[in-house]
Scaffold this motif. Structure first.
Motif, PDB file in Angstrom:
ATOM      1  N   UNK A  54       8.117  37.715  49.258  1.00  0.00           N
ATOM      2  CA  UNK A  54       8.117  38.137  47.854  1.00  0.00           C
ATOM      3  C   UNK A  54       8.621  39.566  47.693  1.00  0.00           C
ATOM      4  N   UNK A  55       8.337  40.420  48.669  1.00  0.00           N
ATOM      5  CA  UNK A  55       8.778  41.812  48.579  1.00  0.00           C
ATOM      6  C   UNK A  55      10.302  41.902  48.588  1.00  0.00           C
ATOM      7  N   UNK A  56      10.955  41.044  49.389  1.00  0.00           N
ATOM      8  CA  UNK A  56      12.427  40.991  49.379  1.00  0.00           C
ATOM      9  C   UNK A  56      12.944  40.651  47.981  1.00  0.00           C
ATOM     10  N   UNK A  57      12.291  39.700  47.342  1.00  0.00           N
ATOM     11  CA  UNK A  57      12.712  39.279  45.997  1.00  0.00           C
ATOM     12  C   UNK A  57      12.534  40.420  45.015  1.00  0.00           C
ATOM     13  N   UNK A  59      12.460  43.658  45.575  1.00  0.00           N
ATOM     14  CA  UNK A  59      13.461  44.706  45.824  1.00  0.00           C
ATOM     15  C   UNK A  59      14.842  44.272  45.342  1.00  0.00           C
ATOM     16  N   UNK A  60      15.172  42.993  45.541  1.00  0.00           N
ATOM     17  CA  UNK A  60      16.483  42.499  45.119  1.00  0.00           C
ATOM     18  C   UNK A  60      16.602  42.500  43.598  1.00  0.00           C
ATOM     19  N   UNK A  61      15.543  42.099  42.910  1.00  0.00           N
ATOM     20  CA  UNK A  61      15.574  42.111  41.444  1.00  0.00           C
ATOM     21  C   UNK A  61      15.748  43.530  40.911  1.00  0.00           C
ATOM     22  N   UNK A  62      15.054  44.471  41.485  1.00  0.00           N
ATOM     23  CA  UNK A  62      15.207  45.867  41.052  1.00  0.00           C
ATOM     24  C   UNK A  62      16.630  46.356  41.322  1.00  0.00           C
ATOM     25  N   UNK A 164      -0.179  20.710  39.249  1.00  0.00           N
ATOM     26  CA  UNK A 164       0.082  22.086  39.677  1.00  0.00           C
ATOM     27  C   UNK A 164      -1.132  22.957  39.346  1.00  0.00           C
ATOM     28  N   UNK A 165      -1.684  23.611  40.359  1.00  0.00           N
ATOM     29  CA  UNK A 165      -2.885  24.425  40.175  1.00  0.00           C
ATOM     30  C   UNK A 165      -2.565  25.900  39.989  1.00  0.00           C
ATOM     31  N   UNK A 166      -1.529  26.374  40.652  1.00  0.00           N
ATOM     32  CA  UNK A 166      -1.143  27.777  40.504  1.00  0.00           C
ATOM     33  C   UNK A 166       0.261  27.989  41.042  1.00  0.00           C
ATOM     34  N   UNK A 167       0.867  29.098  40.619  1.00  0.00           N
ATOM     35  CA  UNK A 167       2.203  29.483  41.072  1.00  0.00           C
ATOM     36  C   UNK A 167       2.195  30.978  41.369  1.00  0.00           C
ATOM     37  N   UNK A 168       2.668  31.359  42.534  1.00  0.00           N
ATOM     38  CA  UNK A 168       2.930  32.772  42.826  1.00  0.00           C
ATOM     39  C   UNK A 168       4.358  33.050  42.399  1.00  0.00           C
ATOM     40  N   UNK A 174       9.560  42.868  38.793  1.00  0.00           N
ATOM     41  CA  UNK A 174       9.422  43.002  40.235  1.00  0.00           C
ATOM     42  C   UNK A 174       8.005  42.778  40.716  1.00  0.00           C
ATOM     43  N   UNK A 175       7.066  42.599  39.785  1.00  0.00           N
ATOM     44  CA  UNK A 175       5.662  42.407  40.132  1.00  0.00           C
ATOM     45  C   UNK A 175       5.414  40.966  40.567  1.00  0.00           C
ATOM     46  N   UNK A 176       4.641  40.794  41.647  1.00  0.00           N
ATOM     47  CA  UNK A 176       4.223  39.472  42.099  1.00  0.00           C
ATOM     48  C   UNK A 176       2.867  39.166  41.492  1.00  0.00           C
ATOM     49  N   UNK A 177       2.775  38.056  40.752  1.00  0.00           N
ATOM     50  CA  UNK A 177       1.506  37.655  40.142  1.00  0.00           C
ATOM     51  C   UNK A 177       1.234  36.194  40.468  1.00  0.00           C
ATOM     52  N   UNK A 178      -0.022  35.806  40.322  1.00  0.00           N
ATOM     53  CA  UNK A 178      -0.407  34.403  40.455  1.00  0.00           C
ATOM     54  C   UNK A 178      -0.750  33.883  39.075  1.00  0.00           C
TER      55      UNK A 178
END
Length: 477
Positions: A54-57, A59-62, A164-168, A174-178
């Motif tokens: 997720x961190x790669x994603x 950084x790439x989005x930014x 579907x119970x959840x999605x990361x 750039x924030x990772x959320x659930x």
């Protein structure tokens, strides 16, 4: 901004040590990375970033925002709209994210964002479990899920998004959320049907269901003269199934002879003796070939793979129909399909499919309960055209639209019904083209989606799927 090479050298340095790969046209593995299910969706991206976390994603989005680089996200690469490929920008490729884990106590399956359904089916089967997944197992989990998701188990357990119970998910910020029913519930509402507009999903957690026993499934092949009787039996199926069965009736003219045939795909979640009794009328009708048999559930979603190879140009299209169908109407549609396909070279693998997947379970949720808006008293009809000559692109697209429009309207789905939220829109988003209006796919949910788009992606960073334009800000002086 400097040269393209200089720009992506900066990105390479930014992702150094993470396990990510930044591929450019002269890189080893680049040509393989731009392959898509449909050849007309193969585009020469400036760069392909194979992210590893997720961190790669993030950084790439930014990076793409800072350098104003257009981009797309690629999961399974099955979209025929071209939404996972690009000529003038960057591809965020999720193919390294293929881990699947099963919690046998909770009966849940967690699948990373780059998984395909084969990954999920095989891993879940080790524990006698399954969830609602795609009917072609090399389809991406992400694309199918974010658009809704129909499968053989829909009659029993609903849509993929109903399980579907959840999605990361990495947002435009750039924030990772659930996102789940209790965390970012408004985002979770939007993701279930319109997820491609809101971020990059890095993992999905599904409810799993016991599936320890094999199933009865496979195609029966008939000559076209049996079509009226097949329609009659399909109408009968509509009133007699209990959710543990599904059938599809398809037209095709397969090579090498290109002679028209009718394919009836059977599915029965139970013992062979019960299945053959349930489908006795179909079996007694005299198919020229019967390939139905008992098989492990994980093999079920391989049955259509031979008809869904990666060669050729392809076009999905979708509509809806109600049962009972009129055999004369279906014969007329079949005739138009066969005439079009046989008048053009190398189109015999094209198909038109009436998907009769029981919908009572999926209708337990209303169209307002999540972004997905295609729940109603009807079934999906789809076209999958396959051809090789680029000169046919526009002609195939227009014919497909016209054929599906006729099929939907003549079979009881009228334009007035499509805008009624209680009934559903009559178009499955995963079969739609990206030029469809938001109201065509999301009905009365389109307005709320625009508001949520403004909240989570105000700059419309994720703009390459179905067009969902963010609501404009109201400036008060």
């Amino acid at each position: 901004m400097g040269s393209t090479a200089d720009t992506y050298a900066v990105l390479k340095e930014l992702l150094k040590g993470s396990g990510a790969e930044v591929l450019m046209p002269d890189s080893e593995g680049y040509e393989e990375s731009i392959v898509r299910w449909s050849e007309h969706c193969i585009k020469k991206a400036h760069a392909v970033v194979k992210v590893s976390n997720a961190d790669d994603i993030s950084k790439t989005l930014k990076f793409v925002k800072e350098h104003k680089i257009p981009f797309v996200v690629k999961g399974g690469g099955h979209s025929t709209s071209g939404s996972s490929s690009i000529d003038d920008g960057l591809v965020i490729d999720l193919s390294k994210l293929r881990k699947v884990s099963v919690d046998t106590e909770a009966k849940t399956i967690k699948a990373e964002g780059g998984t395909i359904w084969e990954d999920v089916d095989i891993e879940a089967a080790k524990y006698g479990l399954a969830t609602v997944g795609g009917t072609v197992n090399h389809t991406g989990v992400g694309g199918l899920t974010l658009g809704g998701g129909y499968g053989y188990l829909t009659g029993k357990y609903g849509l993929t998004i109903d399980n579907l119970l959840s999605v990361d998910i990495v947002l435009a910020s750039g924030e990772l959320v659930t996102a789940s029913a209790t965390s970012y519930p408004d985002l979770f509402w939007a993701i279930r049907g319109a997820g491609q507009n809101f971020g990059v999903a890095t993992s999905f957690t599904f409810q799993a269901h016991p599936q320890p026993n094999p199933v009865y499934a496979g195609p029966l092949i008939f000559l076209p003269e049996k079509l009226p009787q097949i329609v009659h039996l399909a109408n009968k199926f509509h009133t007699q199934n209990d959710g543990n069965q599904a059938i599809s009736v398809a037209f095709s003219c397969p090579p090498p002879s290109n002679a028209p045939v009718i394919l009836v795909q059977l599915f029965y979640n139970g013992p062979e003796e019960e299945a053959k009794l349930f489908y006795k009328d179909f079996l007694d009708l005299g198919p020229v070939a019967n390939m139905a048999s008992m098989m492990p559930y994980e093999k079920l979603n391989t049955l259509l793979n031979h008809a869904a190879g990666f060669d050729g140009r392809k076009q999905f299209g979708g509509g809806a129909f109600k049962l009972p169908l009129n055999p004369i109407f279906v014969q007329a549609i079949h005739g138009d399909f066969v005439d079009f396909v046989n008048a053009r070279e190398q189109m015999g693998q094209s198909m038109m499919i009436f998907e009769i997947v029981p919908y009572e379970k999926m209708r337990e949720a209303g169209n307002e309960e999540m972004a997905f808006s295609n729940r109603g008293d009807y079934y999906n009809v789809a076209t999958i055209f396959k051809w090789f000559d680029p000169k046919l692109d526009d002609e195939v697209r227009e014919f497909s639209r016209g054929l599906l429009s006729r099929a939907s309207q003549a079979a009881g789905i009228t334009p007035d019904e499509k805008v009624r939220s209680a009934e559903g829109v009559g178009i499955y988003g995963n079969y739609a083209n990206t030029d469809a209006a938001a109201t065509e796919i999301y009905g009365n949910n389109a307005k709320k989606l625009e508001e949520l788009k403004h909240k989570y992606d105000p700059e419309n960073l994720f703009s390459r799927g179905l067009r969902l334009v963010p609501k404009a800000k109201v400036v008060v002086n």
